[in-house]
Enzyme design. Structure first.
Site, PDB file in Angstrom:
ATOM      1  N   ASP A 277       0.866  -1.168   0.000  1.00  0.00           N
ATOM      2  CA  ASP A 277       0.000   0.000   0.000  1.00  0.00           C
ATOM      3  C   ASP A 277       0.913   1.231   0.000  1.00  0.00           C
ATOM      4  O   ASP A 277       2.135   1.120   0.041  1.00  0.00           O
ATOM      5  CB  ASP A 277      -0.961  -0.022   1.207  1.00  0.00           C
ATOM      6  CG  ASP A 277      -2.182   0.880   0.963  1.00  0.00           C
ATOM      7  OD1 ASP A 277      -2.141   1.693   0.015  1.00  0.00           O
ATOM      8  OD2 ASP A 277      -3.175   0.777   1.714  1.00  0.00           O
TER       9      ASP A 277
HETATM   10  C1  BGC Z   1      -5.019   3.339   0.443  1.00  0.00           C
HETATM   11  C2  BGC Z   1      -5.199   2.395  -0.706  1.00  0.00           C
HETATM   12  C3  BGC Z   1      -5.141   3.139  -2.002  1.00  0.00           C
HETATM   13  C4  BGC Z   1      -3.827   3.885  -2.071  1.00  0.00           C
HETATM   14  C5  BGC Z   1      -3.636   4.623  -3.362  1.00  0.00           C
HETATM   15  C6  BGC Z   1      -3.790   4.196   0.261  1.00  0.00           C
HETATM   16  O1  BGC Z   1      -3.703   5.174   1.237  1.00  0.00           O
HETATM   17  O2  BGC Z   1      -4.946   2.608   1.633  1.00  0.00           O
HETATM   18  O3  BGC Z   1      -6.407   1.714  -0.580  1.00  0.00           O
HETATM   19  O4  BGC Z   1      -5.289   2.265  -3.077  1.00  0.00           O
HETATM   20  O5  BGC Z   1      -3.755   4.785  -1.000  1.00  0.00           O
HETATM   21  O6  BGC Z   1      -4.440   5.708  -3.479  1.00  0.00           O
END
Ligand code: BGC
Length: 732
Positions: A277
């Site tokens: 993530d």
């Molecule tokens: C979130 C993800 C997301 C990513 C990209 C993160 O903070 O937890 O779910 O896909 O950001 O935007």
């Protein structure tokens, strides 16, 4: 002139075809074998730096370095939504030595140009076909703009509405969530974008509902509750996955080899790649399992993370780690192989660059908007309807719509396809004027300065409008910073000054219809006692307000059902329907029963619940055979009648309980549902097939366990279903 028009239309048609991506997914048989050979051949040509580059995911915005693309040091990008910009990065790839296409990712969580309801609101429709369609159109629009990967579906199970991200999931029940996970995965990939099922694993169970917090999940529950939606998404063909931010039982998910490698690759045979993530690899330092970014990079890769999202640590440290012999080349190759494999299976090497001119015509097409309208309608949940306040009666000649949320400000969560296509979002007052007879006056007062409802603009004007009308429609809820990622709350009331307004509106003595647009179930105990009707939506998207008007005016009979229990108070959390029995059940509410002194045990609005303008009756619940072997299936039927005067849809739900087994079994568990349409007065027999092998649970060691014994079956329109039958599950 005419010919020019025809030529233009034809051109449009062809141009559209260039961008209208084919469905993507895993190829099989010889094609898959050929891809493995291509991957190996390509891998054989790559330098160490090029390999590391494939694992580097960087995003649009400050710090984005297109030179890294040109030098073959970047394998994926994110947050590009403008086709012309996507074209630029694709062109940069052409300048690289090996011309390996970029994977282009985006959080197309509930739409791209056409917005569908928030995922929780889609789940409230209990209509997997529509949910799949919504994901399909999201995928199609995104792929038409050049995106080929989406960070969705989020399938994290959560029983805690304090967590702001419950809006991205499908609610509290594992059966419904697994069906939704598969439907959304299929939809996205049919639409042309690879799905990234997330967040692996346990993110929805953060202690105390606080985002990013640690989770403690026993193996039995991990397997019974948290893993099945992931499994369902992989079985539906999900090509990638994203690891979670949280620590799971003490080990950060981003470095959890047991989950990422042993289970996912080893037991489940997943062949795609896993991304971290956002920055979660470098966060391993803060979790306290790495002394620096180099160690974090090494631990993540060796645990089974293939791609570094926005952390820049694979990019900076992996080559050094390999050279120093701390990361075997074999491990690096395996990660690169998975990324390349997905790129080949996606067909990226053959895909032409995005056709910038063609993209706008593929946004917000009528077909996409029709699906958006339909799913928004079906996701509307009627929670309360005292004395048939709804649908709006013919005696009502004036309606005051109150609340800034009734007029859209901004329907986006994350994505903003920068000027592509129309962004038609009809204000609720306009939609109501369209649906109600011409002699009904509809007025509108925002009351607040913004959708969030934190600051009054003109409270008195709102109260005057309410006092002057026959019926008040107050559209309130959560918006702005009150929902989504990083929006955990301990108070689940209406944010800001909205409760104050609601109470003042009720004090006018006019019947108040509370229309809610929220990202989670709020605590509605006050409203439940005092307002005439409550209509729950989870931000319905482009067609959301039009769909609300359809329901208020009676053009559509509401058929949404609660996907996540509404607590009576925050102190009840977690509140969910499939609880285990206790040795001290609630009987007469006396001390030493498992109860609260100051609150009921039950949810205010339980899972599966939702009113209709009709009533549905259940009769003759029956099983085909009274004894069913564990390796066979029970055939169950029930007659459902629309006893009302309006046609409508009912969600027929089937719950089971095994009262005696080797481990305690939940008091009820959803095992089947079907959404059916019944004309007024019509009766239909609904049949379910229940596989014996689906009735097991996992033990403390995570082993699946089936028990022979009595199975009680409950059929009805909510988790409190009353009609019942039973059968004996026997050893084969
Ligand atoms: C979130 C993800 C997301 C990513 C990209 C993160 O903070 O937890 O779910 O896909 O950001 O935007």
């Amino acid at each position: 002139m005419f010919l020019r028009l025809v030529a233009a239309l034809l051109f449009c048609g062809f141009a559209s075809l260039a961008n209208a991506q084919q469905a993507v997914g895993w190829k099989t048989g010889r094609e898959a074998a050929a891809i493995e050979r291509k991957v190996d051949a390509l891998l054989g040509k790559m330098t160490l730096e090029e390999k590391v580059g494939q694992l580097h995911l960087s995003g649009r915005g400050e710090g984005f370095d297109i030179e890294q693309v040109r030098n073959g040091r970047m394998g994926a990008v994110m947050n590009f939504v403008v086709p012309a910009e996507i074209r630029q990065v694709q062109e940069a790839v052409r300048q690289t030595r090996l011309k390996i296409p970029l994977i282009i990712g985006l959080d197309a969580v509930h739409g791209f140009s056409t917005y569908f309801p928030l995922p929780l609101g889609q789940a409230a429709s209990w209509n997997p076909q529509l949910i799949e369609q919504a994901a399909y159109w999201t995928g199609r629009e995104a792929s038409a703009a050049g995106v080929n990967w989406t960070f969705a579906p989020m399938v994290d199970m959560s029983r805690d509405p304090r967590w702001g991200r419950v809006l991205e999931g499908a609610g509290e029940d594992v059966h419904l969530a697994s069906i939704v996970a598969a439907a959304r995965t299929r939809g996205y990939q049919r639409g042309g974008v690879a799905a990234s099922v997330k967040h692996f694993v346990g993110y929805g169970a953060g202690e105390a509902g606080r985002d990013y917090n640690s989770t403690w999940i026993p193996l039995s529950q991990l397997h019974d509750l948290h893993l099945p939606p992931f499994k369902a998404a992989f079985e539906a063909g999900a090509m990638t996955a994203m690891a979670a931010f949280n620590a799971l039982n003490g080990m950060p998910a981003t470095a959890h080899r047991g989950m990422l490698t042993d289970l996912l690759r080893g037991q489940w045979g997943f062949r795609g790649f896993v991304t971290s993530d956002f920055g979660s690899i470098t966060e391993l330092r803060l979790h306290g399992i790495a002394k620096d970014d180099a160690e974090a990079a090494r631990k993540a890769l060796l645990a089974g993370i293939d791609m570094d999202m926005m952390g820049d640590v694979f990019h900076k440290h992996l080559a050094g780690e390999v050279k120093a012999g701390r990361v075997p080349m074999k491990a690096l190759d395996e990660a690169v192989r998975r990324v390349l494999r997905v790129k080949f299976h996606l067909g990226l090497f053959e895909r032409p660059d995005v056709d910038v001119a063609a993209a706008p015509a593929l946004m917000q097409t009528q077909e996409a908007r029709d699906v958006a309208r339909q799913i928004a309608r079906e996701g509307v949940i009627l929670l309360k309807n005292e004395r048939e306040t709804l649908p709006i009666a013919s005696a009502v000649k004036s309606v005051a719509v109150i609340g800034a949320m009734a007029v859209p400000e901004d329907e986006r969560v994350w994505t903003d396809p920068a000027g592509l296509g129309r962004r038609v979002v009809q204000p609720l007052p306009d939609a109501l004027r369209e649906q109600l007879p011409a002699d009904v006056a509809v007025t509108y007062e925002p009351a607040f300065t913004k959708n969030c409802g934190t600051v009054f603009k003109d409270k008195d004007a709102a109260l005057r409008a309410a006092a002057a009308a026959d019926l008040v429609v107050a559209m309130l809820g959560e918006d702005c910073e009150f929902m989504g990622e990083g929006a955990s709350r301990t108070d689940l009331g209406l944010p800001g000054v909205q409760q104050e307004l609601l109470e003042a509106l009720v004090a006018t003595g006019k019947p108040v219809v509370l229309v809610l647009a929220t990202g989670r179930p709020l605590v509605l105990s006050w409203a439940d006692k005092h307002v005439a009707a409550i209509v729950q939506t989870f931000h319905g998207g482009t067609e959301g307000r039009a769909a609300i008007a359809d329901v208020l005016a009676g053009k559509v009979n509401p058929s949404g059902r609660v996907p996540m229990s509404f607590p009576r108070s925050v102190g009840q959390i977690p509140v969910y329907y499939d609880q285990l029995p206790t040795g001290r059940p609630q009987k007469i509410r006396q001390r030493y029963e498992s109860i609260y002194m100051d609150e009921a045990n039950e949810a205010l609005y339980p899972f599966g619940f939702g009113l209709s303008y009709s009533r549905f009756g259940y009769a003759n619940p029956r099983v085909e055979r009274e004894r069913v072997a564990l390796n066979a299936a029970a055939e169950i039927a029930v007659d459902v009648t629309n006893q009302g005067t309006r046609d409508g849809q009912e969600v027929v739900q089937l719950y089971v309980r095994q009262p005696v087994a080797s481990r305690s079994r939940p008091l009820r568990q959803l095992k089947g549902f079907e959404k059916i349409f019944l004309k007024a007065g019509e009766t239909r027999t609904v049949r379910f097939r229940l596989e014996g092998r689906a009735l097991g649970v996992h033990d403390d060691a995570g082993r699946y366990q089936l028990d022979p014994g009595m199975v009680e079956v409950y059929l009805g329109g909510s988790s409190q279903a009353q009609a019942n039958t039973r059968f004996e599950l026997t050893k084969p």
